[in-house]
Write an enzyme that holds these catalytic residues in place. Structure first.
Site, PDB file in Angstrom:
ATOM      1  N   LEU A 234      33.403  44.823  55.270  1.00 33.93           N
ATOM      2  CA  LEU A 234      33.527  43.263  55.679  1.00 33.93           C
ATOM      3  C   LEU A 234      34.585  42.370  54.787  1.00 33.93           C
ATOM      4  O   LEU A 234      34.946  41.549  55.503  1.00 33.93           O
ATOM      5  CB  LEU A 234      32.025  42.768  55.273  1.00 33.93           C
ATOM      6  CG  LEU A 234      31.913  41.244  55.655  1.00 33.93           C
ATOM      7  CD1 LEU A 234      32.150  40.932  57.128  1.00 33.93           C
ATOM      8  CD2 LEU A 234      30.562  40.662  55.383  1.00 33.93           C
ATOM      9  N   ASP A 235      34.690  42.924  53.493  1.00 33.28           N
ATOM     10  CA  ASP A 235      35.745  42.019  52.647  1.00 33.28           C
ATOM     11  C   ASP A 235      36.884  42.777  52.681  1.00 33.28           C
ATOM     12  O   ASP A 235      37.677  42.338  51.682  1.00 33.28           O
ATOM     13  CB  ASP A 235      35.018  41.623  51.575  1.00 33.28           C
ATOM     14  CG  ASP A 235      33.793  40.991  51.579  1.00 33.28           C
ATOM     15  OD1 ASP A 235      33.733  40.228  52.786  1.00 33.28           O
ATOM     16  OD2 ASP A 235      32.847  41.015  50.713  1.00 33.28           O
TER      17      ASP A 235
END
Lengths: 278, 278, 278, 278
Positions: D222-223
């Site tokens: 996600l990051d």
């Protein structure tokens, strides 16, 4: 009786002020939650913003503070609650929209009484937020006549501040004088660079590498009042002046909203033609 | 007797502290030239830095302040004069040079006792400034052996702070423990991003659009101590990691010099693993 | 024969320019290592900076490029080697020192021919770096007489650029005219704000929340030439104008060194009163 | 036939590419209005974004460009018109509101197809803008079940990008895989610092002096996807983590809107786990 307040003091500097004021709080068993001071050595002026908590009567505290402060002291004891504001705009929506969105979602710490505009461009946009919108056209009128209409409208509201969210008309001294330290403007340049009309075009023509925006209180000279907040962004040779204008909008809205927040939280003192911002 | 001092107080928060301390100043007829406070609500900790002027004895003022402050209070009354620092470096000159130039021109507010380096690369450069340079080579030694030499050298000087101006060796816990809250380091990244070796390469590989530098006190974990100052600059896809390294040097030196100036003016309090910077 | 060069073209815009120029490189079997173009639509002007590699004769490449470019084209084919600069200063050391430190450590990409100053304050400082220092006092002379001495001195050196590293005298039009697009100045304000004397005092009095510095080519009007680089830092009500001056020094030196680096790498084109910076 | 298009080329680097491509434009009598190139030396990859004008058929131009570019080349010829986007949100309005205001006033250069949220908090807010709002609750469902509902809804729209305007749920690899290089997220930290949950609390606890926000394409982690834009603001010891969160909102919304604008104008190329932004 309240449990929390902001004490705002602005007076001639004098020895023992902090002690005398702290003694008032101490004797009344008040807690200092937050405290900031500043002495303008050049002007010999003292500024203090203290958040106190406990159980007290605002009027009584104010009276007691008056007994220890110099005669010229400007003292306020303010409950931390929403203030009331009137917005003024013309055709552009970015600065106005930023404030309306914060308001719509409970993040503004202010009530918006209404939006007054000299064009009807933004009417539908403002109505989306269930905020009263007043179109006060200026066509065929002198500046004075137009402002008379605006002032009549303003007089129907209670308010703490008038926020010019890209209101593109120059105000007369009479208008400005009617609301001292109550009008906040966003100027689309890094003042004092590019005073006057079309600052982005001026910036483009000068070939600057940074552009900015300035939020300030309005005094007689439209672009000369005490500055509350400023910010900048880098630009380069690839940007036309319209590109700069577009890029500048983000800075304008952020700077105006930041200045407004500072003012709404009683963090801004006017000090001559400057500000003390705690 | 002195005419001016910085009063630095760091203690458990308690009601009436500002009043009690201000009373000490008031009773001794001292002027508050400058005053900043902060309460860390979460930790219940109070911080205060006050510049007082008048005519007083430092030791007496300190003793009297102790009578009004909580028992755990860490109180200092400091005369505003030059502190003494030791610089440590390796091969790079930018951060070191920035400090040396400030010193050479009387703008550092500190005396540089010496420069200690694990390479001799910077010897001629440092000698230009008439600062003693000591080369303590690390080759063929364990980390502990090398540090023993360095510590022996350090022990010959009086000093307030050790400044690691791009000293590229990891310090042992024993070394760090010997100089608590006395070692200032510049880390070439925006901590806590890119902890560890070669942060510019890490930044390049991650494709970040901003790089930075962090000045901090050194504690056991080299990159984990209390942060004093940070700054950043934008980068883009056109920069190789060596370009980033080059661009980063300006931020590194400015951030280290800014942090050093704050520390030298007694503006930095350590608060657990964080700092309060007035 | 060289293996690498910077091709710098500045001419009236015309259809097919990129193609025609790329064809020259292609036909000569040159690699394009780096290429940047810009068209100023308003002025109808084309700018291109290309780094080519291969095996070629600079003069031949230049001649061939002339055959495909418009008649007015200003074309340079430049080998990437150190340029020569003359530094001018007065009493302040920060901007000068920043350049001297870079030079001393081989990071400037330029040779410093000498430092010329109208005071002798910096003599010892400059001598530390083994750079010739010339004190050309101005007392008791007209501006013209003083500049005559300076120009005589300058005439003894070969140089590419004159860098005013806080040279605090106003230059006459005659002096400026003698070195067109060759004089780089650092102005201690965010131009065009605070043109003229003592900009920090002006900034303080205006109460701005941001101050800056501007590096620019010097033209007849001292503060009006094409801007190369600018940067800013935030300030607040707590800073006196002398504090602002101190804080501004870091920005001044970084901005001047950045501008100088851009110029030394042939990244700056003058475009009327603006610059194109690749 | 069109009169203007963006040509986007991304391929293995090869000698003569600029010439070959410029020749195609030249032979077709097209004007180059704007041209930017970049070669990633490390990966041997060439990127080019050219705005051409004239009179031409998009498909024909594309086919001809294919004949001169390497086989692996990813070539697009794109008409400059509004793209279509789907917004996803949770409860916070600032990033979403910024995009909705731009859209409402014709400044987004995109059509908003709908807003999908896992809570109904923002329903009234979104309805003010006459944008379809879909509440897809996640309670009592597995992540996979919930995403199935979301993907079904998404499948009913044509769209170019999905914009996560503070969508606070972690996406499964399956979801991400379904829309490669099409999901843009705003992460409320200066990545890679403070990956994971509650970055403002992490930043507060680490005592950083600067906080930021990062807009990036979403990949499996996600990051960890390619970063499009980042920005930062200074903070200090006086801010609680909730204050940091509040202060961070302005950066978040500005960074997301800036990244979105870059993507909508076809200025962003994905290059492995990084981006090239023209």
């Amino acid at each position: 009786m309240v449990t929390r307040a902001r004490v705002l003091i602005d007076c001639e500097d004098a020895k023992g002020l902090v002690y005398q004021i702290a003694k008032v709080f101490y004797d009344r068993d008040l807690n200092i939650d937050n405290n900031r001071e500043f002495v303008d050595k050049e002007q010999g002026r003292f500024f203090m913003r203290t958040v106190v908590s406990g159980m007290f009567d605002i009027q009584e505290l104010l009276e007691e503070l008056k007994t220890v402060a110099p005669e010229d002291a400007h003292i306020r004891v303010v409950e931390p609650k929403d203030k009331k504001i009137i917005l003024m705009a013309t055709k552009e929506s970015h600065a106005l929209g930023d404030i309306l969105v914060r308001h719509a979602n409970g993040e503004l710490d202010a009530q918006i009484e209404c939006v007054i505009a000299n064009h009807d461009t933004l009417e539908n946009f403002v109505r989306r937020f269930d905020i009263p919108f007043f179109h006060v056209p200026a066509e065929g009128m002198s500046r004075e006549e137009h402002e008379e209409h605006v002032m009549k409208l303003i007089s129907e509201f209670e308010f703490d501040y008038i926020v010019l969210a890209k209101y593109m008309r120059i105000l007369t001294p009479a208008f400005v004088k009617a609301y001292p330290e109550k009008i906040i403007n966003i100027h689309h340049s890094f003042l004092p660079a590019f005073i006057g009309a079309n600052p982005y075009k001026q910036a483009f023509e000068r070939g600057v590498k940074i552009i900015g925006a300035t939020a300030h209180f309005v005094t007689n000279d439209l672009d000369e009042g005490p500055i509350i907040a400023q910010d900048v962004i880098p630009v380069n040779h690839r940007l036309s002046w319209r590109d700069m204008q577009r890029a500048g909008r983000d800075v304008e809205k952020i700077v105006l909203s930041r200045a407004l927040s500072l003012v709404l939280h009683d963090r801004v003192f006017v000090n001559g033609n400057k500000t003390v911002v705690f």
